[in-house]
Design a protein around this motif. Sequence first.
Motif, short mmCIF file in Angstrom:
data_model
loop_
_atom_site.label_atom_id
_atom_site.label_comp_id
_atom_site.label_asym_id
_atom_site.label_seq_id
_atom_site.Cartn_x
_atom_site.Cartn_y
_atom_site.Cartn_z
N HIS A 181 -35.67 22.28 -5.79
CA HIS A 181 -34.73 23.37 -5.59
C HIS A 181 -33.75 23.56 -6.75
O HIS A 181 -32.70 24.18 -6.58
CB HIS A 181 -33.94 23.19 -4.29
N ALA A 182 -34.07 23.01 -7.90
CA ALA A 182 -33.27 23.32 -9.08
C ALA A 182 -33.47 24.78 -9.45
O ALA A 182 -34.55 25.34 -9.24
CB ALA A 182 -33.68 22.42 -10.24
N LYS A 183 -32.45 25.40 -9.96
CA LYS A 183 -32.58 26.78 -10.39
C LYS A 183 -33.43 26.86 -11.65
O LYS A 183 -33.24 26.10 -12.59
CB LYS A 183 -31.20 27.39 -10.66
N ALA A 184 -34.35 27.81 -11.65
CA ALA A 184 -35.21 27.98 -12.82
C ALA A 184 -34.38 28.29 -14.06
O ALA A 184 -34.66 27.77 -15.15
CB ALA A 184 -36.21 29.10 -12.57
N SER A 185 -33.34 29.09 -13.89
CA SER A 185 -32.51 29.46 -15.04
C SER A 185 -31.81 28.24 -15.63
O SER A 185 -31.61 28.15 -16.85
CB SER A 185 -31.48 30.52 -14.63
#
Length: 375
Positions: A238-242
Amino acid sequence: MAASFPHLSPLGLSASKPQPLKPPSTASIFSVPSTAGHSSIHTEKAHIKCSAGQTGFFTKLGRLIKEKAKSDVEKIFSGFSKTRSNLAVVDELLLYWNLSDTDRVLDELEEALLVADFGPRITIKIVESLREDIYGGKLKSGSEIKAALKRSILELLTSKGLKTELQLGFRKPAVIMIVGVNGGGKTTSLGKLANRLKKEGAKILLGAGDTFRAAASDQLEVWAERTGCEIVMAEKEHAKASTVLSQAVKKGKEEGYDVVLCDTSGRLHTNYSLMEELVACKKALSKIIPGAPNEILQVLDGTTGLNMLPQAREFNEVVGVTGLILTKLDGSARGGCVVSVVDELGIPVKFVGVGEGVEDLQPFDAEAFVDAIFP
């Protein structure tokens, strides 16, 4: 202002010592925290490092890759074998052509082009142009008609002055973002592109921005090991891709990488929220390096034929696609879709996937393509 580049050793390679008590590794893994966790970064030294050694490196890199398209023409012929088979009827139609048979021959030629996925608009345009030149006395033999057919297709691919070579700018690192729907061969294409760029002397960093699919980072990590490139990947789910891609580009900037290749989550072009995530990634990259990404390459599955056009339209409207990679052209694909994409969207095809091997991502060359699809 153009960036300066460190001087290359005679072979363009410099080896770093492996860490003691660890097995040799060709990939370095940098973990990026999720938005809820704390930073935890672990590394393994790259066994071999490549770096660019002169101003104008990206210009030279693009030219070298472009030149390889001509030397690899046999692979392109192999990749378009089914299209060549479909269009073999052209020679049969024109072998004993005479003026009285013109309408029948052109009707059958039209059918052959449609089967090869040239699309109705392009097919009618080509056939009517041939009809006019035949009845106008400009084309008087079957060989002349075939030559005119090939010229028409080549003109469709080149008339808009499209640049099929990579446009990587003038400062390090160049940033390439790869986008596309699930199952099109996006991560595989990124890995093959990394291999091709590294073989030309570039120092490559991979960014595992596909945080939506659980196995995507593992898949890209395998490509990092296979190609001897380093990788930045999320530590937790669930880390942000950005966030992941921002960390990759920051590392690329700080440590003198030539190219950062950014993977993204595969998504349906009709899913608004997932498409918006691409916009966030693009904005995040531009904050670190103004003008980044230099290229946004969309991967399109060649087996979908003309159905790829709606996908390309949507992605282009959202993030501004700069080039296309057409994959799976070694399967049941019909090569005319290449012409349809370029003609309708005005976006250049930069690479084509013509096989499963690591070397089978070929730079697109219009002349080689036209020669490849006609027997």
